[in-house]
Structure formats: structure tokens, C-alpha cells
Write a protein that holds these residues in place. Structure first.
Motif, PDB file in Angstrom:
ATOM      1  N   VAL A  10       0.766   3.608  -9.530  1.00 20.49           N
ATOM      2  CA  VAL A  10      -0.395   3.498  -9.409  1.00 20.49           C
ATOM      3  C   VAL A  10      -1.216   2.461  -8.495  1.00 20.49           C
ATOM      4  O   VAL A  10      -1.912   2.780  -7.537  1.00 20.49           O
ATOM      5  N   ARG A  11      -0.716   1.315  -8.639  1.00 25.98           N
ATOM      6  CA  ARG A  11      -1.034   0.358  -7.953  1.00 25.98           C
ATOM      7  C   ARG A  11      -1.129   0.287  -6.527  1.00 25.98           C
ATOM      8  O   ARG A  11      -2.078   0.064  -5.819  1.00 25.98           O
ATOM      9  N   PRO A  12       0.346   0.551  -6.067  1.00 24.99           N
ATOM     10  CA  PRO A  12       0.245   0.666  -4.388  1.00 24.99           C
ATOM     11  C   PRO A  12      -0.335   2.027  -4.047  1.00 24.99           C
ATOM     12  O   PRO A  12      -0.980   1.954  -2.758  1.00 24.99           O
ATOM     13  N   ALA A  13      -0.633   2.815  -4.612  1.00 23.63           N
ATOM     14  CA  ALA A  13      -1.216   4.389  -4.418  1.00 23.63           C
ATOM     15  C   ALA A  13      -2.853   3.963  -4.271  1.00 23.63           C
ATOM     16  O   ALA A  13      -3.493   4.190  -3.349  1.00 23.63           O
ATOM     17  N   LEU A  14      -3.381   2.793  -5.026  1.00 23.37           N
ATOM     18  CA  LEU A  14      -4.880   2.517  -5.021  1.00 23.37           C
ATOM     19  C   LEU A  14      -5.114   1.845  -3.673  1.00 23.37           C
ATOM     20  O   LEU A  14      -5.960   2.139  -3.110  1.00 23.37           O
ATOM     21  N   ALA A  15      -4.218   0.971  -3.274  1.00 24.44           N
ATOM     22  CA  ALA A  15      -4.628   0.445  -1.755  1.00 24.44           C
ATOM     23  C   ALA A  15      -4.650   1.494  -0.717  1.00 24.44           C
ATOM     24  O   ALA A  15      -5.647   1.217   0.095  1.00 24.44           O
ATOM     25  N   LEU A  16      -3.925   2.645  -0.726  1.00 20.64           N
ATOM     26  CA  LEU A  16      -3.828   3.627   0.056  1.00 20.64           C
ATOM     27  C   LEU A  16      -5.104   4.396   0.026  1.00 20.64           C
ATOM     28  O   LEU A  16      -5.835   4.953   0.990  1.00 20.64           O
ATOM     29  N   LEU A  69      -9.430  -9.698 -24.342  1.00 17.86           N
ATOM     30  CA  LEU A  69      -9.855  -8.798 -23.295  1.00 17.86           C
ATOM     31  C   LEU A  69      -9.706  -9.563 -21.978  1.00 17.86           C
ATOM     32  O   LEU A  69      -9.234  -9.156 -20.785  1.00 17.86           O
ATOM     33  N   GLU A  70      -9.870 -10.964 -21.974  1.00 10.66           N
ATOM     34  CA  GLU A  70      -9.542 -11.977 -20.910  1.00 10.66           C
ATOM     35  C   GLU A  70      -8.370 -11.993 -20.319  1.00 10.66           C
ATOM     36  O   GLU A  70      -7.913 -11.785 -19.303  1.00 10.66           O
ATOM     37  N   MET A  71      -7.432 -11.936 -21.404  1.00 10.66           N
ATOM     38  CA  MET A  71      -5.886 -11.989 -21.172  1.00 10.66           C
ATOM     39  C   MET A  71      -5.689 -10.769 -20.450  1.00 10.66           C
ATOM     40  O   MET A  71      -4.747 -10.862 -19.468  1.00 10.66           O
ATOM     41  N   ILE A  72      -5.978  -9.383 -20.979  1.00  7.63           N
ATOM     42  CA  ILE A  72      -5.296  -8.152 -20.239  1.00  7.63           C
ATOM     43  C   ILE A  72      -6.330  -8.171 -18.960  1.00  7.63           C
ATOM     44  O   ILE A  72      -5.852  -7.403 -18.163  1.00  7.63           O
ATOM     45  N   ARG A  73      -7.515  -8.505 -18.826  1.00  7.70           N
ATOM     46  CA  ARG A  73      -8.057  -8.595 -17.555  1.00  7.70           C
ATOM     47  C   ARG A  73      -7.139  -9.209 -16.482  1.00  7.70           C
ATOM     48  O   ARG A  73      -6.889  -8.896 -15.265  1.00  7.70           O
ATOM     49  N   LEU A  74      -6.702 -10.422 -16.845  1.00  2.00           N
ATOM     50  CA  LEU A  74      -5.780 -11.233 -16.062  1.00  2.00           C
ATOM     51  C   LEU A  74      -4.257 -10.818 -15.732  1.00  2.00           C
ATOM     52  O   LEU A  74      -3.991 -10.684 -14.666  1.00  2.00           O
ATOM     53  N   LYS A  75      -3.685 -10.380 -17.003  1.00  2.00           N
ATOM     54  CA  LYS A  75      -2.445  -9.795 -16.786  1.00  2.00           C
ATOM     55  C   LYS A  75      -2.445  -8.343 -16.134  1.00  2.00           C
ATOM     56  O   LYS A  75      -1.493  -8.302 -15.693  1.00  2.00           O
ATOM     57  N   THR A  76      -3.526  -7.643 -16.257  1.00  2.00           N
ATOM     58  CA  THR A  76      -3.305  -6.123 -15.874  1.00  2.00           C
ATOM     59  C   THR A  76      -4.185  -5.861 -15.049  1.00  2.00           C
ATOM     60  O   THR A  76      -4.045  -5.134 -13.829  1.00  2.00           O
ATOM     61  N   ALA A  77      -5.499  -5.944 -15.199  1.00  2.00           N
ATOM     62  CA  ALA A  77      -6.375  -5.449 -14.439  1.00  2.00           C
ATOM     63  C   ALA A  77      -6.844  -6.181 -13.313  1.00  2.00           C
ATOM     64  O   ALA A  77      -7.017  -5.272 -12.168  1.00  2.00           O
ATOM     65  N   VAL A  78      -6.377  -7.196 -12.761  1.00  6.33           N
ATOM     66  CA  VAL A  78      -6.825  -7.824 -11.523  1.00  6.33           C
ATOM     67  C   VAL A  78      -5.714  -7.368 -10.456  1.00  6.33           C
ATOM     68  O   VAL A  78      -6.245  -7.207  -9.228  1.00  6.33           O
ATOM     69  N   LEU A  79      -4.598  -6.757 -10.791  1.00  7.17           N
ATOM     70  CA  LEU A  79      -3.487  -6.595  -9.555  1.00  7.17           C
ATOM     71  C   LEU A  79      -3.957  -5.163  -9.344  1.00  7.17           C
ATOM     72  O   LEU A  79      -4.217  -4.697  -8.023  1.00  7.17           O
ATOM     73  N   LEU A  80      -4.861  -4.067 -10.191  1.00  7.24           N
ATOM     74  CA  LEU A  80      -5.168  -2.967  -9.535  1.00  7.24           C
ATOM     75  C   LEU A  80      -6.253  -3.245  -8.730  1.00  7.24           C
ATOM     76  O   LEU A  80      -6.848  -2.431  -7.703  1.00  7.24           O
ATOM     77  N   ALA A  81      -7.337  -4.120  -9.221  1.00 10.76           N
ATOM     78  CA  ALA A  81      -8.578  -4.393  -8.603  1.00 10.76           C
ATOM     79  C   ALA A  81      -8.301  -5.032  -7.153  1.00 10.76           C
ATOM     80  O   ALA A  81      -8.785  -4.495  -6.239  1.00 10.76           O
ATOM     81  N   CYS A  82      -7.189  -5.749  -7.195  1.00  9.01           N
ATOM     82  CA  CYS A  82      -6.700  -6.609  -5.820  1.00  9.01           C
ATOM     83  C   CYS A  82      -6.169  -5.384  -4.743  1.00  9.01           C
ATOM     84  O   CYS A  82      -6.724  -5.467  -3.527  1.00  9.01           O
ATOM     85  N   ALA A  83      -5.551  -4.539  -5.179  1.00  8.45           N
ATOM     86  CA  ALA A  83      -4.965  -3.488  -4.283  1.00  8.45           C
ATOM     87  C   ALA A  83      -6.110  -2.491  -3.918  1.00  8.45           C
ATOM     88  O   ALA A  83      -5.910  -2.175  -2.603  1.00  8.45           O
ATOM     89  N   LEU A  84      -6.894  -2.114  -4.643  1.00 10.32           N
ATOM     90  CA  LEU A  84      -8.111  -1.542  -4.075  1.00 10.32           C
ATOM     91  C   LEU A  84      -8.980  -2.110  -3.087  1.00 10.32           C
ATOM     92  O   LEU A  84      -9.482  -1.938  -2.005  1.00 10.32           O
ATOM     93  N   LYS A  85      -9.344  -3.707  -3.339  1.00  3.59           N
ATOM     94  CA  LYS A  85     -10.235  -4.238  -2.573  1.00  3.59           C
ATOM     95  C   LYS A  85      -9.391  -4.650  -1.286  1.00  3.59           C
ATOM     96  O   LYS A  85      -9.972  -4.716  -0.003  1.00  3.59           O
ATOM     97  N   GLU A  86      -7.998  -4.929  -1.416  1.00 10.70           N
ATOM     98  CA  GLU A  86      -7.324  -5.175  -0.199  1.00 10.70           C
ATOM     99  C   GLU A  86      -7.284  -4.040   0.771  1.00 10.70           C
ATOM    100  O   GLU A  86      -7.420  -4.185   2.068  1.00 10.70           O
ATOM    101  N   GLY A  87      -7.240  -2.759   0.318  1.00  6.07           N
ATOM    102  CA  GLY A  87      -7.176  -1.493   1.162  1.00  6.07           C
ATOM    103  C   GLY A  87      -8.592  -1.291   1.945  1.00  6.07           C
ATOM    104  O   GLY A  87      -8.682  -1.169   2.985  1.00  6.07           O
ATOM    105  N   ALA A  88      -9.540  -1.744   1.005  1.00  6.34           N
ATOM    106  CA  ALA A  88     -10.932  -1.572   1.675  1.00  6.34           C
ATOM    107  C   ALA A  88     -11.055  -2.821   2.395  1.00  6.34           C
ATOM    108  O   ALA A  88     -11.736  -2.368   3.796  1.00  6.34           O
TER     109      ALA A  88
END
Length: 322
Positions: A42-48, A162-181
Motif C-alpha cells: 500500500v505504501r509504495p502504491a500511495l506515492a504513485l 495514538l501518538e505512538m502509532i501515528r509515528l510508527k505507522t501513519a507517517v510513512l503512508l502520509a509521506c508516500a502520498l505527500k512526496e508523490g504530490a
């Protein structure tokens, strides 16, 4: 516009072209192994997908997709070692198949390989992309550190979790999306809304993962069901249960037990969760993050039809059974 399945095919075909022929092969073989186990990608797909909202020549963001996936799998090598997990995607983890030292060193090599992929991005976008990638990498390490510290604590709060899972999991999905944009030349507002979409999807995704660890099916989940219970992992379910006076004493007995029958402990703790209605409480929070994710995606200033695949993907991640 590409469909998610088409993008996934592109991601997988590019991952399959990664060949590590350097010596010693004992360092690189585990990397090939962990990448060969697949996963949702999912993570690499989100960038595309993010890039494709604006442009069709998605090959320009393949380096980001590969960097994100290699980096993600690097974290899995180290996380599995720290968690002493024996299965990953239904197969032995690297430290089980090889040894602890190999998991550490091969993971380190993967981190370097991820940065080598990022460095292939067009120079005009590289400083911003590299900076976000590095910030995200540090955040993920912070999330993992919190996760480990929580193992020694009984007083972990829901906001801390919730802050822990934001850092550990959510930020990489968010990063992929933002970098594609970013590489697509999207506006700063759009890039930020896509980032926040990723954060909310990521939070819901991890809550769902924790829920499936208790209520999923081992054959489809790819990991042993009840693993979080056995190692007293601080999840949304356990933290809520510990805050309930009627359940705390029994839970503490199980947490402090050194010798126990695994199936007995899993059943006892799951029964407590059921009694407290925590499965529904978790599902309600997952739905809240899903709704917030949709609000963020709605704000992205492209035609709604172009965002259809992202809407559908978000729904599938929140309702998945594996």
C-alpha cells in the motif's frame, strides 16, 4: 488514470527487478527474502496514486515507491527482532531463518538502499523529498522507541498510544502520498491535505491491525493470532481494559504470569475485551479516522472522479479482514 490494481502491478514488477548482487550475499539474501514475501504494498502504491491525481507519467515517482517499500521492510526486520516475532506474512522472520545479527545488519543495508532509491528523484524536487523522507524515518524510530518503552509501563494512556502509532505507522503512508504530490507539482495545500489523509488512514489502519491480531484469522492475517496478548503489547484494547477497575486485577495477573498456557491466556484476555465491548469501541474509533480521512481527501482540489481509487482504497483498508 490508473486503477489501484494497475498501480500495484507496476509496483510489484519494479520491486521484482531489484537485484542485490553485491558481496557478501549473506548480507543481501535476507533483503531479497523479505521483499519476496510480498505484502499489501500500500505504501509504495500511495506515492504513485498521489502523483497520478495530477499526471500520468508515474514512472517519475517509482524511486519514491521503491524507497518507501524498502524502508518499510527494513523496519520490519528490526521490529520483528525487537518483538521476538517468529512469523511475518506467514513465513519465518529473518532473525529466525538466519540469526539476530543478520537481521540487524541486513536491515541497516536496507536503510542505505532506500536512500539510494530516493536519490534518483529529479534534482528539482530532491531537497524537499529527501527532507520529508528523513524526518519521517526519524519519526518512525521515535514511534518504535515509544512502543518498546510502553512494554515496561502499565500506565500508558490512549493519547500516548495514538501518538505512538501515528509515528510508527501513519507517517510513512502520509509521506508516500505527500512526496508523490510534491513531484507532481501539486499545491502546498493539496500536498498537506494528502498528507493528513494518510495520517488518518494510517491511524485507522494500525487500529485495525491491532484488532485483527485478536479477532482475525491466522490463515489470512499471516501472523499468529493473539501475539499482542501473549507479549502484553500495549494496544488500544489492552490500555482500555487496564483502565477498567473490574478487569484490571485479572489482567494484571495474566500480565505478571511467567508460566502459562498460551491458548488459555489468549482466551481469558479476549473474554475480558468482549465483556467490556472493546471490539466495538475500537471499530468506532477506526470509523472516526476513516471519516476524517475522507474529509481531508475531499479538500484535495482535483476532480472527485480522479480520487475514486483513493476513496475505495481507504474503505478497503478500514474494512479488511487480513
Amino acid at each position: 488514470m490508473y486503477t489501484f490494481d494497475e498501480i500495484l502491478d507496476i509496483v510489484n514488477s519494479n520491486i521484482n527487478t531489484i537485484k542485490y548482487k553485491n558481496a557478501p550475499q549473506s548480507l543481501f539474501e535476507p533483503i531479497t527474502y523479505i521483499l519476496s514475501l510480498g505484502g499489501k504494498r500500500v505504501r509504495p502504491a500511495l506515492a504513485l496514486m498521489s502523483y497520478n491525481l495530477y499526471k500520468d507519467d508515474i514512472e517519475k515517482v517509482i524511486p519514491i515507491a521503491l524507497a518507501v517499500e524498502v524502508f518499510h521492510n527494513f523496519t520490519l526486520l528490526h521490529d520483528d527482532l525487537m518483538d521476538r516475532a517468529d512469523m511475518r506474512r506467514g513465513k519465518p522472520t529473518v532473525h529466525i531463518k538466519w540469526n539476530d545479527n543478520t537481521a540487524v545488519l541486513s536491515g541497516d543495508a536496507m536503510l542505505i538502499e532506500a536512500y539510494k532509491e530516493i536519490a534518483k528523484i529529479e534534482s528539482a524536487y530532491l531537497p524537499e523529498v529527501l527532507d520529508l523522507f528523513s524526518v519521517t524515518a526519524t519519526e518512525i524510530c521515535c514511534g518504535q522507541q515509544y512502543d518498546m518503552e510502553f512494554e515496561q509501563r502499565i500506565d500508558v494512556s490512549i493519547p500516548e498510544y495514538l501518538e505512538m502509532i501515528r509515528l510508527k505507522t501513519a507517517v510513512l503512508l502520509a509521506c508516500a502520498l505527500k512526496e508523490g504530490a510534491i513531484v507532481a507539482g501539486a499545491s502546498k495545500a493539496d500536498a498537506e491535505n494528502l498528507y493528513n489523509f494518510g495520517i488518518n488512514v494510517g491511524l485507522g489502519f494500525q487500529l485495525k491491525d491491532d484488532l485483527l491480531d485478536v479477532y482475525g484469522e491466522s490463515s489470512s492475517f499471516g501472523k499468529k493470532i493473539g501475539g499482542d496478548i501473549l507479549c502484553n503489547k500495549k494496544t488500544f484494547l489492552l490500555i482500555n481494559a487496564l483502565s477498567d477497575e473490574s478487569a484490571r486485577e485479572e489482567l494484571m495477573n495474566w500480565i505478571n504470569k511467567v508460566d502459562f498456557e498460551e491458548t488459555e491466556k489468549i482466551k481469558a484476555v479476549t473474554d475480558i475485551y468482549n465483556k467490556l465491548g472493546l471490539k466495538q469501541k475500537s471499530e468506532d474509533l477506526i470509523n472516526d479516522y476513516y471519516k476524517e480521512a475522507l474529509i481531508c481527501l475531499d479538500k484535495v482540489s482535483v476532480d472527485k472522479a480522479k480520487k475514486a481509487e483513493l476513496y475505495e482504497l481507504a474503505e478497503s483498508l478500514m474494512t479488511r479482514i487480513s
